[in-house]
Design an enzyme around this catalytic site. Structure first.
Site, PDB file in Angstrom:
ATOM      1  N   TYR A   1      48.028  33.254  -9.243  1.00 27.16           N
ATOM      2  CA  TYR A   1      47.740  31.741  -9.542  1.00 27.16           C
ATOM      3  C   TYR A   1      48.764  31.001 -10.726  1.00 27.16           C
ATOM      4  CZ  TYR A   1      45.421  27.374  -9.121  1.00 27.16           C
ATOM      5  OH  TYR A   1      44.865  25.780  -9.074  1.00 27.16           O
TER       6      TYR A   1
ATOM      7  N   LYS B   1      51.526  28.409 -10.968  1.00 25.47           N
ATOM      8  CA  LYS B   1      51.615  27.219 -11.409  1.00 25.47           C
ATOM      9  C   LYS B   1      52.504  26.686 -12.339  1.00 25.47           C
ATOM     10  CE  LYS B   1      48.501  25.628  -8.631  1.00 25.47           C
ATOM     11  NZ  LYS B   1      48.725  24.310  -7.614  1.00 25.47           N
TER      12      LYS B   1
HETATM   13  P1  NAI Z   1      41.012  22.442  -2.087  1.00 28.47           P
HETATM   14  O1  NAI Z   1      40.912  23.963  -1.410  1.00 28.47           O
HETATM   15  O2  NAI Z   1      39.567  21.730  -2.053  1.00 28.47           O
HETATM   16  O3  NAI Z   1      41.986  21.554  -1.100  1.00 28.47           O
HETATM   17  C1  NAI Z   1      43.376  22.218  -0.836  1.00 28.47           C
HETATM   18  C2  NAI Z   1      43.775  21.456   0.398  1.00 28.47           C
HETATM   19  O4  NAI Z   1      45.247  22.243   0.673  1.00 28.47           O
HETATM   20  C3  NAI Z   1      43.113  21.921   1.595  1.00 28.47           C
HETATM   21  O5  NAI Z   1      42.890  20.964   2.446  1.00 28.47           O
HETATM   22  C4  NAI Z   1      43.642  23.165   2.211  1.00 28.47           C
HETATM   23  O6  NAI Z   1      43.481  23.252   3.638  1.00 28.47           O
HETATM   24  C5  NAI Z   1      45.348  22.847   1.974  1.00 28.47           C
HETATM   25  N1  NAI Z   1      46.083  23.919   2.046  1.00 28.47           N
HETATM   26  C6  NAI Z   1      45.657  25.177   1.709  1.00 28.47           C
HETATM   27  N2  NAI Z   1      46.919  26.169   2.045  1.00 28.47           N
HETATM   28  C7  NAI Z   1      47.827  25.137   2.469  1.00 28.47           C
HETATM   29  C8  NAI Z   1      49.089  25.269   3.300  1.00 28.47           C
HETATM   30  N3  NAI Z   1      49.528  26.502   3.242  1.00 28.47           N
HETATM   31  N4  NAI Z   1      49.623  24.452   3.904  1.00 28.47           N
HETATM   32  C9  NAI Z   1      49.126  23.199   3.960  1.00 28.47           C
HETATM   33  N5  NAI Z   1      47.748  22.726   3.234  1.00 28.47           N
HETATM   34  C10 NAI Z   1      47.319  23.747   2.640  1.00 28.47           C
HETATM   35  O7  NAI Z   1      41.872  22.458  -3.395  1.00 28.47           O
HETATM   36  P2  NAI Z   1      41.875  21.272  -4.719  1.00 28.47           P
HETATM   37  O8  NAI Z   1      40.638  21.782  -5.551  1.00 28.47           O
HETATM   38  O9  NAI Z   1      41.762  19.981  -4.118  1.00 28.47           O
HETATM   39  O10 NAI Z   1      43.038  21.641  -5.043  1.00 28.47           O
HETATM   40  C11 NAI Z   1      44.359  21.027  -4.990  1.00 28.47           C
HETATM   41  C12 NAI Z   1      45.548  21.308  -5.907  1.00 28.47           C
HETATM   42  O11 NAI Z   1      45.238  21.121  -7.068  1.00 28.47           O
HETATM   43  C13 NAI Z   1      45.732  22.745  -5.563  1.00 28.47           C
HETATM   44  O12 NAI Z   1      47.150  22.810  -5.922  1.00 28.47           O
HETATM   45  C14 NAI Z   1      44.963  23.504  -6.798  1.00 28.47           C
HETATM   46  O13 NAI Z   1      45.671  24.625  -7.202  1.00 28.47           O
HETATM   47  C15 NAI Z   1      45.335  22.372  -7.750  1.00 28.47           C
HETATM   48  N6  NAI Z   1      44.245  22.585  -8.970  1.00 28.47           N
HETATM   49  C16 NAI Z   1      42.978  22.478  -8.553  1.00 28.47           C
HETATM   50  C17 NAI Z   1      41.886  22.592  -9.646  1.00 28.47           C
HETATM   51  C18 NAI Z   1      40.503  22.451  -9.574  1.00 28.47           C
HETATM   52  O14 NAI Z   1      39.882  22.644 -10.393  1.00 28.47           O
HETATM   53  N7  NAI Z   1      40.202  22.010  -8.528  1.00 28.47           N
HETATM   54  C19 NAI Z   1      42.360  22.742 -11.191  1.00 28.47           C
HETATM   55  C20 NAI Z   1      44.046  22.936 -11.307  1.00 28.47           C
HETATM   56  C21 NAI Z   1      44.645  22.738  -9.987  1.00 28.47           C
END
Ligand code: NAI
Length: 244
Positions: free
Chosen positions: A152, A156
């Site tokens: 990861y 990133k």
């Molecule tokens: P989440 O898991 O709640 O939402 C992610 C969304 O992306 C989901 O709707 C999922 O279905 C979709 N997704 C996953 N794989 C996919 C693919 N191959 N094609 C299209 N859609 C896909 O995640 P969250 O927490 O909202 O994270 C969003 C972004 O922020 C991610 O890139 C994550 O790595 C990043 N992030 C999140 C953090 C956190 O603490 N929640 C911290 C740092 C970064």
């Protein structure tokens, strides 16, 4: 008039979580929204309805951000449906954590591939428009590293290098590219962490709370809008002051 009136934004992985909060924030500022997710199920349909309530054009597309072919196809479709692409938020991302010595090839490939992005398909359109703002969703672990998250954090860190390189490659064409590095944000992705891990994170955050998707969406709005017209190639940490 909103900060994004007349602009079209693509937000990937926006059926829920941070992506959804960004799509809603952009819509509230007048942007038309094309969003993607793996499937457009009840979550995605609700997101569509909530965005439409702002009176902007919106459509959710089922598309796998890990597939080069899917991505090219969906960008072409979005361009046909919306006529332009001004803002791209590469938000879709997943975790498959584990120590490096126990990590499988599949765990590695899945995370690296999904955390790739739409830049290749969108930049020719933005270049013709002579403007565009690209936002890559990175993470504090992409800046500082994190034991147990080699795949990861590598992906990133890649998002950060990519934003900086695009900023240099396409700045002369009016395209800006930046990265957001969120810390601990409360979403379904982090809900699966144990209470001990969450308590440990909170101790390390000077503001003593996990972030909200809206905390991240506010920075995305800044980077998407002309408020940041002279900002490119930067990483903004949204982490409550956490010093990893
Ligand atoms: P989440 O898991 O709640 O939402 C992610 C969304 O992306 C989901 O709707 C999922 O279905 C979709 N997704 C996953 N794989 C996919 C693919 N191959 N094609 C299209 N859609 C896909 O995640 P969250 O927490 O909202 O994270 C969003 C972004 O922020 C991610 O890139 C994550 O790595 C990043 N992030 C999140 C953090 C956190 O603490 N929640 C911290 C740092 C970064």
């Amino acid at each position: 008039m909103g900060l994004l009136t007349g602009k079209t934004a693509i937000v990937t992985g926006a059926a829920r979580g941070i992506g959804k909060a960004i799509a809603l924030k952009f819509a509230a500022e007048g942007a038309n929204i094309a969003f993607t997710d793996l499937v457009i199920d009840e979550n995605g349909q609700n997101t569509e309805k909530e965005i439409a309530a702002y009176g902007v054009k919106v459509k959710g597309y089922a598309s796998n951000a890990a597939s080069f072919e899917d991505t090219a196809k969906v960008v072409e479709e979005i361009h046909k449906d919306f006529g332009r692409i001004d803002i791209l938020v590469n938000n879709a991302g997943i975790t498959r954590d584990g120590l490096m010595m126990r990590m499988s090839e599949q765990q590695w490939d899945m995370v690296i591939n999904v955390n790739l992005n739409f830049i290749h398909a969108c930049t020719p359109i933005m270049m013709r428009q002579k403007q565009g703002s690209i936002i890559n969703m990175a993470s504090v672990v992409g800046v500082h590293g994190n034991a147990g998250q080699c795949n990861y954090s590598a992906s990133k860190a890649g998002m950060i290098g990519l934003a900086k390189s695009i900023a240099q490659e396409l700045g002369s064409r009016g395209i800006r590219a930046n990265a957001i590095a969120p810390g601990f944000i409360i979403t379904e992705m982090t809900a699966k962490l144990s209470d001990e891990v969450k308590a440990e994170w909170n101790k390390r955050i000077p503001l003593r709370r996990g972030g909200t998707p809206e905390d991240v969406a506010n920075i995305a709005l800044f980077l998407a809008s002309d408020m940041s017209s002279y900002v490119s190639g930067q990483v903004i940490q949204v982490d409550g002051g956490m010093n990893m």
